[in-house]
Design a protein around this motif. Structure first.
Motif, PDB file in Angstrom:
ATOM      1  N   LEU A   1      48.781  44.938  49.931  1.00 49.97           N
ATOM      2  CA  LEU A   1      48.455  45.859  51.010  1.00 49.97           C
ATOM      3  C   LEU A   1      49.322  45.673  52.254  1.00 49.97           C
TER       4      LEU A   1
ATOM      5  N   SER B   1      47.046  47.075  45.461  1.00 49.39           N
ATOM      6  CA  SER B   1      46.236  45.874  45.293  1.00 49.39           C
ATOM      7  C   SER B   1      46.109  45.165  46.633  1.00 49.39           C
ATOM      8  N   ARG B   2      45.050  44.374  46.785  1.00 48.33           N
ATOM      9  CA  ARG B   2      44.796  43.716  48.065  1.00 48.33           C
ATOM     10  C   ARG B   2      45.968  42.819  48.474  1.00 48.33           C
ATOM     11  N   GLU B   3      46.571  42.131  47.513  1.00 47.21           N
ATOM     12  CA  GLU B   3      47.677  41.234  47.874  1.00 47.21           C
ATOM     13  C   GLU B   3      48.924  42.002  48.307  1.00 47.21           C
TER      14      GLU B   3
ATOM     15  N   GLU C   1      39.522  45.904  57.907  1.00 44.67           N
ATOM     16  CA  GLU C   1      40.422  44.951  57.239  1.00 44.67           C
ATOM     17  C   GLU C   1      41.886  45.275  57.534  1.00 44.67           C
ATOM     18  N   VAL C   2      42.234  46.542  57.471  1.00 43.55           N
ATOM     19  CA  VAL C   2      43.624  46.939  57.715  1.00 43.55           C
ATOM     20  C   VAL C   2      43.964  46.830  59.200  1.00 43.55           C
TER      21      VAL C   2
ATOM     22  N   VAL D   1      42.010  50.213  43.126  1.00 42.72           N
ATOM     23  CA  VAL D   1      41.410  49.760  44.380  1.00 42.72           C
ATOM     24  C   VAL D   1      39.890  49.834  44.313  1.00 42.72           C
ATOM     25  N   ASP D   2      39.243  49.120  45.226  1.00 45.83           N
ATOM     26  CA  ASP D   2      37.779  49.155  45.279  1.00 45.83           C
ATOM     27  C   ASP D   2      37.300  49.723  46.613  1.00 45.83           C
ATOM     28  N   TYR D   3      38.080  50.625  47.186  1.00 45.78           N
ATOM     29  CA  TYR D   3      37.687  51.256  48.451  1.00 45.78           C
ATOM     30  C   TYR D   3      36.369  52.005  48.260  1.00 45.78           C
TER      31      TYR D   3
END
Length: 301
Positions: A73, A69-71, A99-100, A21-23
């Protein structure tokens, strides 16, 4: 579902999911989870292609953002919500991003309350501004730093620290806390923080693939130390920064030197939250953050 306790042996298992992740928030890093596990009783569950982190706060179970992964989530968020329902627990999410929230509002309209947690916003700084302290807004910091450099010329040394230096770090912390007045607001959580620092020192040989620890010696005595790491390829995260408050300019000097020497290529620096402590907020704002990482709590409506 069986959740494992986050301990030092968890690092090998969890690191690939943090790397996935890129959090940017400070919670999404193994060192942070490990440091504060004794406070939040943090545990984790590894799924097929994701990891879920849970903890406990004031008697209630909560989860933070899943490591996915973003897809994936949206699917994993549903997995977390279903876990709470199966366990007959009230849905409680912490450290949640905008975003969430948008995903939750779209898939679960009117089901949740969204609470902005200003005390938990991470402070993000332009790394080059911290390295150079250029500009009118940084004039006071430059003045303090220049005073330190001039006053202690030839008497101080910046260096990376290792196992042989950690007793000196703990000694500095004991001095720093014992010299503060009773009930000072900075003392809130100091015991928990000290426990977390000791855990890092004890397991430094395992953690040193990620973390960097540096210090400033003045007249051959350690007077400041700091702990940080890369949270992603373009951002450094500073977990701890301690210094002798009686030495003018020491805080801005170690702040600058740590970023300049150990994270010379990053664009941003995360210096974590202020927890609503007035003095800490004032100190963090004085370095002029370029933005905040906003965090929200999600509860059932």
């Amino acid at each position: 579902m069986i959740f494992k306790e986050v301990n030092i042996d968890s690092k090998k298992e969890l690191d690939p999911y943090f790397d996935m992740v890129d959090y940017e928030a400070c919670e999404y890093c193994f060192t942070t989870l490990y440091m504060w596990q004794h406070v939040y009783e943090t545990g984790y569950y590894i799924g097929e292609d994701f990891a879920v982190i849970v903890g406990e706060y004031e008697g209630d179970s909560f989860s933070i953002l899943p490591l996915a992964s973003r897809e994936n989530l949206p699917k994993v968020i549903d997995f977390v919500l279903n876990y709470f329902k199966k366990e007959n627990k009230k849905i409680y999410l912490r450290g949640i991003t905008q975003e969430v929230i948008e995903i939750l509002k779209e898939k679960h309209p009117n089901e949740f309350k969204y609470i902005e947690e200003r005390d938990l916003f991470d402070y993000i700084y332009d790394a080059e501004s911290l390295r150079t302290l250029k500009g009118r807004k940084n004039q006071k910091k430059r003045n303090h730093l220049n005073y330190f450099v001039k006053e202690y010329e030839g008497r101080f040394e910046y260096k990376l620290l290792g196992n042989e230096n950690f007793e000196e770090c703990l000694g500095l912390m004991n001095e720093w806390t014992s010299n503060k007045e009773d009930h000072d607001e900075f003392d809130e959580g100091m015991d928990d923080e000290l426990s977390g620092i000791k855990k890092i020192f004890k397991n430094y040989d395992i953690l040193k693939d990620k973390i960097k620890i540096a210090g400033i010696y003045v007249d051959n005595k350690l007077e400041a130390f700091t702990i940080g790491e890369l949270i992603n390829s373009n951002m450094a995260l500073v977990h701890i920064e301690k210094a002798n408050p009686e030495i003018r300019g020491l805080y801005p000097y170690i702040n600058q030197q740590f970023i300049e020497n150990e994270f010379k290529d990053v664009e941003f620096v995360n210096r974590e939250e202020d927890l609503g402590i007035e003095g800490l907020r004032k100190a963090k704002l004085s370095y002029h953050p370029c933005r905040f990482i906003e965090k929200y709590t999600v509860r059932e409506a």
